[in-house]
Scaffold this motif. Sequence first.
Motif, PDB file in Angstrom:
ATOM      1  N   PHE A   1      -2.597   4.029  -1.131  1.00 56.66           N
ATOM      2  CA  PHE A   1      -2.190   4.720   0.102  1.00 56.66           C
ATOM      3  C   PHE A   1      -0.711   4.451   0.405  1.00 56.66           C
ATOM      4  CE2 PHE A   1      -6.653   3.290   0.572  1.00 56.66           C
ATOM      5  CZ  PHE A   1      -7.283   4.529   0.588  1.00 56.66           C
ATOM      6  N   PRO A   2       0.191   4.969  -0.434  1.00 59.38           N
ATOM      7  CA  PRO A   2       1.622   4.733  -0.198  1.00 59.38           C
ATOM      8  C   PRO A   2       2.151   5.446   1.031  1.00 59.38           C
ATOM      9  CG  PRO A   2       1.313   6.293  -1.979  1.00 59.38           C
ATOM     10  CD  PRO A   2      -0.050   5.789  -1.630  1.00 59.38           C
ATOM     11  N   VAL A   3       1.447   6.530   1.436  1.00 62.35           N
ATOM     12  CA  VAL A   3       1.863   7.308   2.605  1.00 62.35           C
ATOM     13  C   VAL A   3       0.642   7.559   3.475  1.00 62.35           C
ATOM     14  CG1 VAL A   3       2.874   9.466   3.423  1.00 62.35           C
ATOM     15  CG2 VAL A   3       3.708   8.425   1.306  1.00 62.35           C
ATOM     16  N   ILE A   4       0.760   7.278   4.772  1.00 67.61           N
ATOM     17  CA  ILE A   4      -0.314   7.527   5.733  1.00 67.61           C
ATOM     18  C   ILE A   4       0.274   8.276   6.924  1.00 67.61           C
ATOM     19  CG2 ILE A   4      -2.002   6.510   7.304  1.00 67.61           C
ATOM     20  CD1 ILE A   4      -2.338   4.205   5.434  1.00 67.61           C
ATOM     21  N   GLY A   5      -0.285   9.444   7.207  1.00 67.91           N
ATOM     22  CA  GLY A   5       0.208  10.233   8.336  1.00 67.91           C
ATOM     23  C   GLY A   5       1.653  10.664   8.188  1.00 67.91           C
ATOM     24  N   GLY A   6       2.070  10.862   6.956  1.00 68.01           N
ATOM     25  CA  GLY A   6       3.443  11.294   6.717  1.00 68.01           C
ATOM     26  C   GLY A   6       4.452  10.169   6.723  1.00 68.01           C
ATOM     27  N   HIS A   7       4.016   8.929   6.888  1.00 69.03           N
ATOM     28  CA  HIS A   7       4.914   7.775   6.926  1.00 69.03           C
ATOM     29  C   HIS A   7       4.648   6.873   5.720  1.00 69.03           C
ATOM     30  CE1 HIS A   7       6.198   8.793  11.004  1.00 69.03           C
ATOM     31  NE2 HIS A   7       4.910   8.970  11.305  1.00 69.03           N
ATOM     32  N   ALA A   8       5.712   6.453   5.070  1.00 64.87           N
ATOM     33  CA  ALA A   8       5.583   5.552   3.926  1.00 64.87           C
ATOM     34  C   ALA A   8       5.125   4.174   4.406  1.00 64.87           C
ATOM     35  CB  ALA A   8       6.908   5.440   3.187  1.00 64.87           C
ATOM     36  N   VAL A   9       4.169   3.593   3.689  1.00 69.25           N
ATOM     37  CA  VAL A   9       3.664   2.254   4.012  1.00 69.25           C
ATOM     38  C   VAL A   9       3.998   1.340   2.835  1.00 69.25           C
ATOM     39  CG1 VAL A   9       1.664   0.874   4.666  1.00 69.25           C
ATOM     40  CG2 VAL A   9       1.775   3.293   5.303  1.00 69.25           C
ATOM     41  N   SER A  10       4.817   0.345   3.058  1.00 66.26           N
ATOM     42  CA  SER A  10       5.302  -0.527   1.992  1.00 66.26           C
ATOM     43  C   SER A  10       4.280  -1.601   1.637  1.00 66.26           C
ATOM     44  CB  SER A  10       6.607  -1.205   2.414  1.00 66.26           C
ATOM     45  OG  SER A  10       6.371  -2.079   3.508  1.00 66.26           O
ATOM     46  N   TYR A  11       4.526  -2.251   0.501  1.00 63.21           N
ATOM     47  CA  TYR A  11       3.706  -3.395   0.106  1.00 63.21           C
ATOM     48  C   TYR A  11       3.752  -4.473   1.180  1.00 63.21           C
ATOM     49  CZ  TYR A  11       2.607  -7.870  -2.097  1.00 63.21           C
ATOM     50  OH  TYR A  11       2.100  -9.115  -2.369  1.00 63.21           O
ATOM     51  N   ARG A  12       4.928  -4.697   1.755  1.00 64.97           N
ATOM     52  CA  ARG A  12       5.084  -5.737   2.770  1.00 64.97           C
ATOM     53  C   ARG A  12       4.261  -5.441   4.017  1.00 64.97           C
ATOM     54  NH1 ARG A  12       9.209  -8.945   2.582  1.00 64.97           N
ATOM     55  NH2 ARG A  12       8.638  -8.826   0.386  1.00 64.97           N
ATOM     56  N   ALA A  13       4.155  -4.172   4.385  1.00 59.41           N
ATOM     57  CA  ALA A  13       3.368  -3.806   5.567  1.00 59.41           C
ATOM     58  C   ALA A  13       1.885  -4.109   5.345  1.00 59.41           C
ATOM     59  CB  ALA A  13       3.557  -2.323   5.883  1.00 59.41           C
ATOM     60  N   TRP A  14       1.375  -3.758   4.154  1.00 58.67           N
ATOM     61  CA  TRP A  14      -0.013  -4.076   3.838  1.00 58.67           C
ATOM     62  C   TRP A  14      -0.212  -5.582   3.781  1.00 58.67           C
ATOM     63  CZ3 TRP A  14      -3.424  -0.649   4.717  1.00 58.67           C
ATOM     64  CH2 TRP A  14      -3.212   0.710   4.443  1.00 58.67           C
ATOM     65  N   GLN A  15       0.753  -6.294   3.254  1.00 59.17           N
ATOM     66  CA  GLN A  15       0.661  -7.750   3.170  1.00 59.17           C
ATOM     67  C   GLN A  15       0.559  -8.369   4.562  1.00 59.17           C
ATOM     68  OE1 GLN A  15       4.206  -9.662   1.840  1.00 59.17           O
ATOM     69  NE2 GLN A  15       3.239 -11.645   1.478  1.00 59.17           N
ATOM     70  N   VAL A  16       1.381  -7.903   5.485  1.00 59.50           N
ATOM     71  CA  VAL A  16       1.347  -8.408   6.863  1.00 59.50           C
ATOM     72  C   VAL A  16      -0.009  -8.110   7.500  1.00 59.50           C
ATOM     73  CG1 VAL A  16       2.299  -8.100   9.185  1.00 59.50           C
ATOM     74  CG2 VAL A  16       3.834  -8.265   7.215  1.00 59.50           C
ATOM     75  N   LEU A  17      -0.500  -6.882   7.309  1.00 64.86           N
ATOM     76  CA  LEU A  17      -1.779  -6.486   7.910  1.00 64.86           C
ATOM     77  C   LEU A  17      -2.913  -7.385   7.433  1.00 64.86           C
ATOM     78  CD1 LEU A  17      -3.557  -4.530   9.517  1.00 64.86           C
ATOM     79  CD2 LEU A  17      -3.689  -3.095   7.473  1.00 64.86           C
ATOM     80  N   PHE A  18      -3.018  -7.589   6.114  1.00 63.80           N
ATOM     81  CA  PHE A  18      -4.110  -8.393   5.587  1.00 63.80           C
ATOM     82  C   PHE A  18      -3.977  -9.856   5.977  1.00 63.80           C
ATOM     83  CE2 PHE A  18      -4.407  -4.957   2.218  1.00 63.80           C
ATOM     84  CZ  PHE A  18      -5.537  -4.392   2.784  1.00 63.80           C
ATOM     85  N   THR A  19      -2.763 -10.366   6.032  1.00 62.01           N
ATOM     86  CA  THR A  19      -2.570 -11.765   6.405  1.00 62.01           C
ATOM     87  C   THR A  19      -2.952 -12.005   7.858  1.00 62.01           C
ATOM     88  OG1 THR A  19      -0.738 -11.949   4.818  1.00 62.01           O
ATOM     89  CG2 THR A  19      -0.906 -13.653   6.503  1.00 62.01           C
ATOM     90  N   VAL A  20      -2.507 -11.131   8.760  1.00 61.78           N
ATOM     91  CA  VAL A  20      -2.798 -11.288  10.189  1.00 61.78           C
ATOM     92  C   VAL A  20      -4.294 -11.106  10.456  1.00 61.78           C
ATOM     93  CG1 VAL A  20      -2.403 -10.320  12.484  1.00 61.78           C
ATOM     94  CG2 VAL A  20      -0.485 -10.603  10.903  1.00 61.78           C
TER      95      VAL A  20
END
Length: 452
Positions: free
Chosen positions: A316-335
């Motif tokens: 899922f590199p793009v969600i709702g027209g917005h690019a989602v980086s590896y770092r964003a997924w990393q933050v989400l899973f960590t939190v």
Amino acid sequence: MTLTARQRLVMTFTFFSMFFGAGNLIFPPFVGAQAGSAAMPAAIGFIVSAVGLPILGVLAVTFSGGFDGLAGRVSPRFSLWLGLAIILTIGPCFAIPRTATTSFEMMVAPFISDDPQSAPRWIVQLVYSLTFFALSFLFAQHPEKLSKVLGRFMGPLLLILIAVLFAACLVHGVGAAATPSGDYATGQLARGFLDGYQTMDLLAALYFGIVISANIRAQQVDDERQVQTETAYAGLGTGALLILIYGALSYVGVVSGAITAIDPSTDTGATVLTNLTSSIFGTAGTAFLGVVFVIACLNVCTGLICTCATYFHKRFPVIGGHAVSYRAWQVLFTVFSFVVSNAGLSLIIKVSVPVLSALYPMAIVLVLLALTHRVLGSKFSRVYFWTVLLVGIVAFGGCISSLLAVFGFEGVLPWLDAVLAMLPLQGDQLGWVTPAVLGVMVGVVDSLVRRR
């Protein structure tokens, strides 16, 4: 270009560190303590399930072009949904939070004072979890460089600590091994095989190759076929290490069970290890064991965050027209994992066992079909669909029955329990074997009919 012997060893240590966490440290001693004098067949069954299946999974996925290439033989939609279920199970919904909670219970909890003037337990756990996940987040910044942390330092350190524990048991000696008890009173080989599921390593193996492949490419190995070969080498080396470690830890459990008898209904593998270290090392043994748990759990937590974030970033590199980086997924899973580790983990653990019993049979048949692809799947492509379908029906039926029991609704669907009980080997939790064989047969016939 191929990796040097030293680089292959580093990759093997990296792979091993990603696999070997709290469950891997707890279950083998618990097997040994319960099996006692029958530890040999129990350990063999455990090793077949906890080592053989995951390594076969690594090989199957590697040479199928990744998990999507393997599960896509059933259907692309199936590949997506099964992939999400596996990633969430081995990631933020269970395995990642468990690393922080288990290491806290072993390293910090024994030293918390009951003095009312001291900080409350929940605050201490909150601070510990925050520190634990901060370190994991830091180590997981660059998944392609994970070998520099786990392969060169953390993995070898963990092996040294386990070797010290095993050596202490050899010096102490086992004396008279305990009589087999609990689930291991009979059928030790089969019981050991089933308990190997609890490591979740087969599910993890289906995706760990993503991170290992990235680390291999970072060593300037560009040819995709060579990357697959090097990943397979790392998987085989990891299998050899796990066999040695599981054998050693099973013996540790036998020694501990001979020193202090356990109650299989209330004690755990952590109890087995604590009894042993306290007896041999005294108070310092508790701290030593805590360090082992923290290193093992930190390694696995880092590897799982890398794996989950990498998977979601690619899927899922793009969600709702917005690019989602590896770092964003990393933050989400960590939190998310940080929050779960401090609230509600006990319920998730209860729920995870039925979920594992649903996912594992499908993962096993996928791996076995991949390994026989040249002689079966490539000639009769429908065997993938029918085998996974029939196994999935039985597995999810059992999952629903178990979940109802977890939430206090046992017996609400008596017809479901009655149908499942009719399956051969259902009493040994292997009721999916007969549907798997039937699925292969139906798949062959379906393929022949469609071909004509």
